[in-house]
Design an enzyme around this catalytic site. Structure first.
Site, PDB file in Angstrom:
ATOM      1  CG  HIS A  51     -31.728  45.867  29.236  1.00 12.34           C
ATOM      2  ND1 HIS A  51     -30.803  46.620  28.561  1.00 12.34           N
ATOM      3  CD2 HIS A  51     -32.946  46.220  28.735  1.00 12.34           C
ATOM      4  CE1 HIS A  51     -31.415  47.392  27.692  1.00 12.34           C
ATOM      5  NE2 HIS A  51     -32.730  47.172  27.767  1.00 12.34           N
TER       6      HIS A  51
ATOM      7  CB  THR B 220     -33.672  54.174  23.436  1.00 10.09           C
ATOM      8  OG1 THR B 220     -34.336  52.929  23.625  1.00 10.09           O
ATOM      9  CG2 THR B 220     -33.308  54.329  21.969  1.00 10.09           C
ATOM     10  CB  SER B 221     -31.482  49.467  24.183  1.00 10.05           C
ATOM     11  OG  SER B 221     -31.711  49.364  25.566  1.00 10.05           O
TER      12      SER B 221
ATOM     13  CG  HIS C  83     -28.859  23.825 -23.536  1.00  7.78           C
ATOM     14  ND1 HIS C  83     -30.077  24.235 -23.039  1.00  7.78           N
ATOM     15  CD2 HIS C  83     -28.617  24.599 -24.628  1.00  7.78           C
ATOM     16  CE1 HIS C  83     -30.557  25.200 -23.810  1.00  7.78           C
ATOM     17  NE2 HIS C  83     -29.687  25.446 -24.758  1.00  7.78           N
TER      18      HIS C  83
ATOM     19  CB  SER D   3     -11.501   9.292  -2.236  1.00  7.15           C
ATOM     20  OG  SER D   3     -12.281   8.198  -1.803  1.00  7.15           O
TER      21      SER D   3
ATOM     22  NE  ARG E 155     -13.653  23.762   3.421  1.00 11.21           N
ATOM     23  CZ  ARG E 155     -12.423  23.372   3.095  1.00 11.21           C
ATOM     24  NH1 ARG E 155     -11.633  24.175   2.416  1.00 11.21           N
ATOM     25  NH2 ARG E 155     -11.983  22.177   3.444  1.00 11.21           N
TER      26      ARG E 155
ATOM     27  NE  ARG F 214     -36.756  46.407  18.540  1.00 11.85           N
ATOM     28  CZ  ARG F 214     -35.598  46.584  19.151  1.00 11.85           C
ATOM     29  NH1 ARG F 214     -35.427  47.608  19.956  1.00 11.85           N
ATOM     30  NH2 ARG F 214     -34.617  45.713  18.985  1.00 11.85           N
TER      31      ARG F 214
ATOM     32  NE  ARG G 249     -28.761  40.897  20.425  1.00  8.74           N
ATOM     33  CZ  ARG G 249     -28.465  41.365  21.633  1.00  8.74           C
ATOM     34  NH1 ARG G 249     -27.487  40.838  22.324  1.00  8.74           N
ATOM     35  NH2 ARG G 249     -29.149  42.367  22.148  1.00  8.74           N
TER      36      ARG G 249
END
Length: 420
Positions: free
Chosen positions: A22, A47-48, A95, A225, A239, A265, A274
Site C-alpha cells: 500500500h 483516506t488514501s 480536396h 535517408s 515526429r 469508487r 497513473r
C-alpha cells in the site's frame, strides 16, 4: 511534522510498500518514523484518496501551468511568421486540388486560430479544476464530523483552509471516495484536442515540404535517408504527428474509467490513471517543444511558390479576362467559348504532353483578345487574387492573437534546440 516535510526516506518507504502493499500507508509509516511524537495522529480521519486525489489535482494544475507558456511561445513564433508572409501569394488547396490563391501568412493564421482555441481550452480546464479537499472515505466527511464532535462549521472551515493552502479557490462540494473521474476526461480532452491541432499543422508542413514550398529546419550535417542522400525528410513534423496520434488516443482511458466507476469508487482506476495522465502531459510537452523548434526555423521558397502559381493562375484568371473583354466591347458568350477552347488546349499540353500551361500564350496569339493584350500582366498579378487575405492577417493578429499572449509575455524568450 513541519520540520520533516522534506525529510523523506525513500528507501524505507520502498521497503514498507513491499511489506504493506500500500503506497500511501508505506509513506504514513515512513513519516511516522521521522515524527514519532505525531505518529498517533498522522492520517487521522483521512483516506488514501485524500492524499492521492488532492495531489493529482495539484499536479494537473501545475502541468497546465507548464504547458501554457510553451503553447503561447509556439503561437507567438507562428504569429511572427504569418506577419512576415502576410502578403506572399500562394496556391490554395481544397480536396488537395488547386483552388483560389491565398497567402502564406493567411494559411499560417488557420494554424494559429486552432492553437489559440487550444490555449483558451487549456486555461479553462485548468481554471475549472477544484480541490477534492477534506471529504473522508466515501465523501460524507463523517470522520471529520466525529473529530470535531458534530460541529459542522468546523468541518467546513477545515475543508476551506486545506483547499486554500493547496492554492485552490474552490473544492468540489460533493465527491465519492474520489473526485469525479469526469474531471480526467475534461483534462485529457483538451490535450487530445491540442494533439489534433498539431497533427493538422505538421501534416500541412509535410505536404508543403513535398511541394518544396516550405520546409522545417534541416541541419547542415543532417541525413534525410540512409539510402537516398538527397532526401530532406520532414522528420520533426513526422515526429509531432506520430506523438500527436498517441496523445489523441489517451483520452479513451479516462472515458472508460469514468464509465466503470462503481458507486462511490472502485480501484481499477488507479493503475490506468497513473499511466495515462502523466503520459498525456509529457507527450504534449515534447510535441510543443518540437513544434516551437519547427516554427522558429521554417524556410519559405518564394520562387517555387511563384512557379506553381504561374502553372495554375492562367485558368483562375479566365473570369477576369472575360470581364475585361466585355468592358472593351466584347460579347460575354463569344468570349466564354473562345476561352473554353483555348483552356482545353492548354490543359492537354499540361496533362498529355507534360508541358507548362501555355494558356496565356494562346490568348496573346489570338487576335480576338487584342483589345486587352496590354492588360494581361495586370490581370495576372497574383496579389489581385488573394482577396483580403493580407488585411485579415493583420486584423486577426492584432485583435485576437496578440491579446491572448499578453499574460505570457515574461515567458516568451528562449529558442528550442532539439538534441534528437
Amino acid at each position: 511534522m513541519e520540520a520533516n516535510l522534506d525529510n523523506i526516506d525513500f528507501n524505507m518507504a520502498a521497503e514498507e510498500e513491499k511489506k504493506l502493499r500500500h503506497d500511501v500507508m508505506a509513506h504514513v509509516h515512513t513519516f511516522a518514523h521521522c515524527c514519532p511524537k505525531a505518529a498517533a495522529i498522522i492520517h487521522l480521519g483521512a483516506t488514501s484518496c485524500y492524499v492521492g486525489d488532492n495531489t493529482d489535482l495539484i499536479v494537473l494544475r501545475d502541468g497546465f501551468n507548464l504547458l501554457l507558456p510553451k503553447l503561447a511561445r509556439v503561437i507567438s513564433r507562428l504569429a511572427d511568421f504569418a506577419e512576415k508572409y502576410a502578403d506572399l501569394p500562394t496556391l490554395g488547396f481544397t480536396h488537395y486540388q488547386p483552388a483560389q490563391l491565398t497567402t502564406v501568412g493567411k494559411r499560417c493564421c488557420l494554424w494559429i486560430q486552432d492553437l489559440c482555441m487550444d490555449l483558451q481550452n487549456l486555461e479553462r480546464a485548468r481554471d475549472d479544476l477544484r480541490f477534492r479537499g477534506v471529504k473522508g472515505t466515501t465523501g460524507t466527511q463523517a470522520s471529520f464530523l466525529q473529530l470535531f464532535e458534530g460541529d459542522h462549521s468546523k468541518v467546513e472551515e477545515l475543508d476551506r483552509l486545506v483547499t486554500a493552502k493547496a492554492g485552490f479557490k474552490r473544492a468540489y462540494m460533493v465527491t465519492g471516495q474520489t473526485y469525479s473521474r469526469k474531471v480526467d476526461i475534461e483534462v485529457l480532452s483538451v490535450l487530445a484536442s491540442l494533439g489534433a491541432s498539431i497533427h493538422k499543422i505538421c501534416t500541412d508542413i509535410r505536404l508543403l515540404a513535398n511541394l518544396k514550398e516550405i520546409e522545417e529546419p534541416f541541419e547542415k550535417d543532417q541525413i534525410g535517408s540512409s539510402a537516398m542522400p538527397y532526401k530532406r525528410n520532414p522528420m520533426r513534423s513526422e515526429r509531432c504527428c506520430s506523438l500527436a496520434r498517441h496523445l489523441m488516443t489517451l483520452v479513451l482511458d479516462p472515458l472508460q474509467t469514468a464509465s466503470v466507476q462503481w458507486f462511490e469508487r472502485t480501484l481499477d482506476d488507479s493503475a490506468n490513471r497513473r499511466v495515462c495522465l502523466a503520459e498525456a502531459f509529457l507527450t504534449a510537452d515534447i510535441i510543443l517543444s518540437t513544434l516551437q523548434n519547427i516554427s522558429e526555423g521554417l524556410v519559405v521558397y518564394p520562387k517555387v511558390i511563384e512557379r506553381r502559381i504561374r502553372q495554375e493562375l492562367p485558368f483562375m484568371a479566365t473570369e477576369n479576362i472575360i470581364m475585361a473583354m466585355v468592358k472593351a466591347g466584347g460579347n460575354r458568350q463569344d468570349c466564354h467559348e473562345k476561352i473554353r477552347v483555348l483552356s482545353q488546349q492548354a490543359a492537354a499540353v499540361v496533362k498529355q504532353e507534360g508541358g507548362d500551361n501555355d494558356f496565356i500564350a494562346r490568348v496573346r496569339a489570338d487576335p480576338y483578345f487584342s483589345p486587352i493584350h496590354k492588360q494581361l500582366e495586370s490581370l495576372l498579378d497574383p496579389s489581385s487574387f488573394t482577396g483580403r487575405a493580407p488585411q485579415q492577417v493583420a486584423k486577426f493578429l492584432k485583435e485576437e492573437v496578440r491579446p491572448v499572449l499578453i499574460p505570457y509575455q515574461s515567458k516568451m524568450g528562449g529558442k528550442i534546440e532539439l538534441a534528437l
